[in-house]
Design a protein around this motif. Structure first.
Motif, PDB file in Angstrom:
ATOM      1  N   ARG A  79      40.705  46.208  43.395  1.00 11.95           N
ATOM      2  CA  ARG A  79      41.951  47.207  43.274  1.00 11.95           C
ATOM      3  C   ARG A  79      42.758  46.659  42.533  1.00 11.95           C
ATOM      4  O   ARG A  79      43.277  45.300  42.581  1.00 11.95           O
ATOM      5  CB  ARG A  79      42.238  47.300  44.895  1.00 11.95           C
ATOM      6  CG  ARG A  79      41.570  48.031  45.893  1.00 11.95           C
ATOM      7  CD  ARG A  79      42.165  48.141  47.257  1.00 11.95           C
ATOM      8  NE  ARG A  79      42.404  46.925  47.654  1.00 11.95           N
ATOM      9  CZ  ARG A  79      41.290  46.190  48.567  1.00 11.95           C
ATOM     10  NH1 ARG A  79      40.295  46.684  48.555  1.00 11.95           N
ATOM     11  NH2 ARG A  79      41.758  44.937  48.917  1.00 11.95           N
ATOM     12  N   LEU A  80      43.304  47.605  41.696  1.00  4.55           N
ATOM     13  CA  LEU A  80      44.607  47.281  40.867  1.00  4.55           C
ATOM     14  C   LEU A  80      45.806  47.109  41.718  1.00  4.55           C
ATOM     15  O   LEU A  80      46.451  48.224  42.549  1.00  4.55           O
ATOM     16  CB  LEU A  80      44.743  48.175  39.865  1.00  4.55           C
ATOM     17  CG  LEU A  80      45.873  47.907  38.914  1.00  4.55           C
ATOM     18  CD1 LEU A  80      45.478  46.696  38.215  1.00  4.55           C
ATOM     19  CD2 LEU A  80      45.975  49.163  37.869  1.00  4.55           C
ATOM     20  N   LYS A  81      46.488  46.038  41.652  1.00  3.82           N
ATOM     21  CA  LYS A  81      47.696  45.849  42.665  1.00  3.82           C
ATOM     22  C   LYS A  81      48.888  46.545  42.299  1.00  3.82           C
ATOM     23  O   LYS A  81      49.628  46.981  43.177  1.00  3.82           O
ATOM     24  CB  LYS A  81      48.131  44.309  42.868  1.00  3.82           C
ATOM     25  CG  LYS A  81      46.830  43.583  43.623  1.00  3.82           C
ATOM     26  CD  LYS A  81      47.748  42.226  44.106  1.00  3.82           C
ATOM     27  CE  LYS A  81      46.715  41.674  45.254  1.00  3.82           C
ATOM     28  NZ  LYS A  81      47.096  40.412  45.622  1.00  3.82           N
ATOM     29  N   SER A  82      48.930  46.989  41.083  1.00  2.67           N
ATOM     30  CA  SER A  82      50.065  47.883  40.788  1.00  2.67           C
ATOM     31  C   SER A  82      49.656  48.890  39.593  1.00  2.67           C
ATOM     32  O   SER A  82      49.055  48.288  38.484  1.00  2.67           O
ATOM     33  CB  SER A  82      51.486  47.041  40.129  1.00  2.67           C
ATOM     34  OG  SER A  82      51.032  46.365  38.871  1.00  2.67           O
TER      35      SER A  82
ATOM     36  N   PHE B 295      44.444  41.852  40.359  1.00  2.00           N
ATOM     37  CA  PHE B 295      43.538  42.700  41.070  1.00  2.00           C
ATOM     38  C   PHE B 295      43.335  41.978  42.197  1.00  2.00           C
ATOM     39  O   PHE B 295      43.496  40.870  42.663  1.00  2.00           O
ATOM     40  CB  PHE B 295      42.045  42.676  40.043  1.00  2.00           C
ATOM     41  CG  PHE B 295      42.179  43.336  39.110  1.00  2.00           C
ATOM     42  CD1 PHE B 295      41.997  44.853  39.001  1.00  2.00           C
ATOM     43  CD2 PHE B 295      42.461  42.942  37.812  1.00  2.00           C
ATOM     44  CE1 PHE B 295      42.172  45.598  38.023  1.00  2.00           C
ATOM     45  CE2 PHE B 295      42.340  43.654  36.705  1.00  2.00           C
ATOM     46  CZ  PHE B 295      42.459  44.942  36.609  1.00  2.00           C
ATOM     47  N   ASP B 296      42.560  42.725  43.193  1.00  2.00           N
ATOM     48  CA  ASP B 296      42.083  42.312  44.694  1.00  2.00           C
ATOM     49  C   ASP B 296      40.797  42.664  44.801  1.00  2.00           C
ATOM     50  O   ASP B 296      40.212  43.867  44.527  1.00  2.00           O
ATOM     51  CB  ASP B 296      43.183  42.517  45.698  1.00  2.00           C
ATOM     52  CG  ASP B 296      43.098  41.855  47.083  1.00  2.00           C
ATOM     53  OD1 ASP B 296      42.412  40.868  46.847  1.00  2.00           O
ATOM     54  OD2 ASP B 296      43.451  42.556  48.130  1.00  2.00           O
ATOM     55  N   ILE B 297      40.086  41.698  45.696  1.00  2.32           N
ATOM     56  CA  ILE B 297      38.769  41.968  46.222  1.00  2.32           C
ATOM     57  C   ILE B 297      38.749  41.745  47.767  1.00  2.32           C
ATOM     58  O   ILE B 297      38.967  40.530  47.976  1.00  2.32           O
ATOM     59  CB  ILE B 297      37.910  41.558  45.401  1.00  2.32           C
ATOM     60  CG1 ILE B 297      37.474  41.435  43.805  1.00  2.32           C
ATOM     61  CG2 ILE B 297      36.232  41.637  45.940  1.00  2.32           C
ATOM     62  CD1 ILE B 297      36.638  40.751  43.032  1.00  2.32           C
ATOM     63  N   ASP B 298      37.998  42.639  48.524  1.00  2.00           N
ATOM     64  CA  ASP B 298      38.075  42.330  49.842  1.00  2.00           C
ATOM     65  C   ASP B 298      37.385  40.907  50.378  1.00  2.00           C
ATOM     66  O   ASP B 298      37.869  40.329  51.160  1.00  2.00           O
ATOM     67  CB  ASP B 298      37.406  43.609  50.670  1.00  2.00           C
ATOM     68  CG  ASP B 298      38.348  44.679  50.748  1.00  2.00           C
ATOM     69  OD1 ASP B 298      39.461  44.598  50.539  1.00  2.00           O
ATOM     70  OD2 ASP B 298      37.748  45.654  50.770  1.00  2.00           O
TER      71      ASP B 298
ATOM     72  N   TYR C 200      35.336  34.563  41.205  1.00  2.00           N
ATOM     73  CA  TYR C 200      34.505  35.246  42.181  1.00  2.00           C
ATOM     74  C   TYR C 200      33.356  36.387  41.447  1.00  2.00           C
ATOM     75  O   TYR C 200      32.349  36.113  41.687  1.00  2.00           O
ATOM     76  CB  TYR C 200      35.258  36.321  43.041  1.00  2.00           C
ATOM     77  CG  TYR C 200      34.338  36.809  44.241  1.00  2.00           C
ATOM     78  CD1 TYR C 200      33.897  36.143  45.317  1.00  2.00           C
ATOM     79  CD2 TYR C 200      34.024  38.318  43.781  1.00  2.00           C
ATOM     80  CE1 TYR C 200      33.075  36.965  46.477  1.00  2.00           C
ATOM     81  CE2 TYR C 200      33.102  38.931  44.642  1.00  2.00           C
ATOM     82  CZ  TYR C 200      32.927  37.996  46.082  1.00  2.00           C
ATOM     83  OH  TYR C 200      31.907  38.822  46.882  1.00  2.00           O
ATOM     84  N   VAL C 201      33.804  37.079  40.470  1.00  9.88           N
ATOM     85  CA  VAL C 201      32.942  37.880  39.787  1.00  9.88           C
ATOM     86  C   VAL C 201      31.876  37.384  38.911  1.00  9.88           C
ATOM     87  O   VAL C 201      30.796  37.456  39.060  1.00  9.88           O
ATOM     88  CB  VAL C 201      33.898  38.881  38.920  1.00  9.88           C
ATOM     89  CG1 VAL C 201      32.744  39.587  37.744  1.00  9.88           C
ATOM     90  CG2 VAL C 201      34.369  40.034  39.657  1.00  9.88           C
TER      91      VAL C 201
END
Length: 294
Positions: free
Chosen positions: A218-221, A192-195, A206-207
């Motif tokens: 965002r799921l990267k794949s 996952f990615d977060i801005d 982070y969460v």
């Protein structure tokens, strides 16, 4: 017998194994007044055969018996039914045997001479705990079925290990089982990615650090990456007494998917009626472009 209701024993079937004639007669006479059915054996071999045929709810057995002693019989019974409650009757001098009983998982015993009040109390306790364990097991299966059928994605962590991920999440991310998911979860940036993430910061940390907020990941794949960027609102809660962290994901695209479905149906209906609806087509293109924007 004060404090014990006969009704709680009326549906119980019990196997009592004892080689001492006098003890066997005395205890059997007493138990028959309470249980639904009492099976009697005078040694371990006979007791094992009776267990196989009758499958009682609970077993009470002496330790020292001819042919097959009580602990060896119990070991063979556990091979057939690991959850059967077994109570052993023992003398003070049999401490070594008690150690082996504990190794087998037998933690309930009666000291000889047997007190009638105690024998009913320990039967009640054994069957209650057994019933509670079975209920808990059934409840866990029930909860897991509900979670696996839910379209919401979720997983549960104990320390740094994922102990449960529902089927929706595993299917979405292309993992066959929990083990493969666990291998990747430790490489957090690959999933996952977060801005807002800083360099070398993973999304789980982070969460957790910002648990009061709802975050967009965002799921990267994913299987649908060509058409949609899979984005999720994630919520997190830590249950201190259980030492468990729960992450729940809600798909941001659900609303868009519903709009696409509704617009597509309208377009099909219009086309069937010979109508070309330019406005609906542009609206559909707009949604798809937004969804697939990098």
């Amino acid at each position: 017998m004060h404090g014990l209701n006969k009704e709680i024993f009326k549906d119980i079937t019990l196997l009592y194994v004892e080689d001492d004639e006098m003890t066997l007669e005395e205890i059997s006479y007493f138990l028959k007044r309470y249980v639904k059915e009492l099976f009697i054996a005078k040694d371990g071999v006979e007791g094992l055969e009776l267990f196989k045929k009758k499958r009682p709810d609970i077993v009470i057995t002496d330790i020292q018996m001819p042919k097959l002693n009580g602990l060896n019989m119990a070991e063979k019974i556990f091979e057939i039914d690991p959850s059967i409650p077994i109570i052993i009757t023992t003398a003070h001098s049999e401490s070594e045997s008690l150690s082996k009983a504990i190794e087998l998982g037998i933690d309930k015993y009666l000291l000889k001479p047997i007190n009638m009040q105690e024998i009913l109390a320990i039967i009640k306790k054994s069957l209650y705990l057994d019933t509670l364990e079975k209920r808990n097991s059934s409840y866990e299966e029930y909860i897991q079925f509900i979670l696996d059928c839910n379209s919401t994605f979720m997983f549960v962590m104990n320390s740094n290990n994922v102990e449960y991920a529902n089927k929706s999440l595993l299917d979405l991310m292309g993992f066959e089982n929990l083990d493969t998911f666990n291998e990747q979860i430790n490489k957090c940036k690959n999933l996952f990615d977060i801005d807002e993430l800083k360099a070398n910061e993973n999304w789980i940390d982070y969460v957790i650090a910002n648990k009061e907020q709802r975050h967009l990941l965002r799921l990267k794949s994913s299987k649908c990456e060509k058409l949609f960027k899979r984005e999720f609102y994630v919520s997190y809660k830590y249950f201190e007494k259980m030492n468990k962290s729960v992450f729940v994901f809600v798909d941001k695209n659900e609303e868009k998917l519903e709009k696409i479905y509704n617009i597509s149906n309208k377009l099909v209906n219009d086309l069937n009626n010979g109508i070309s609806n330019e406005n609906l087509m542009n609206e559909l293109k707009s949604i798809l472009n937004i969804s697939s924007r990098n």
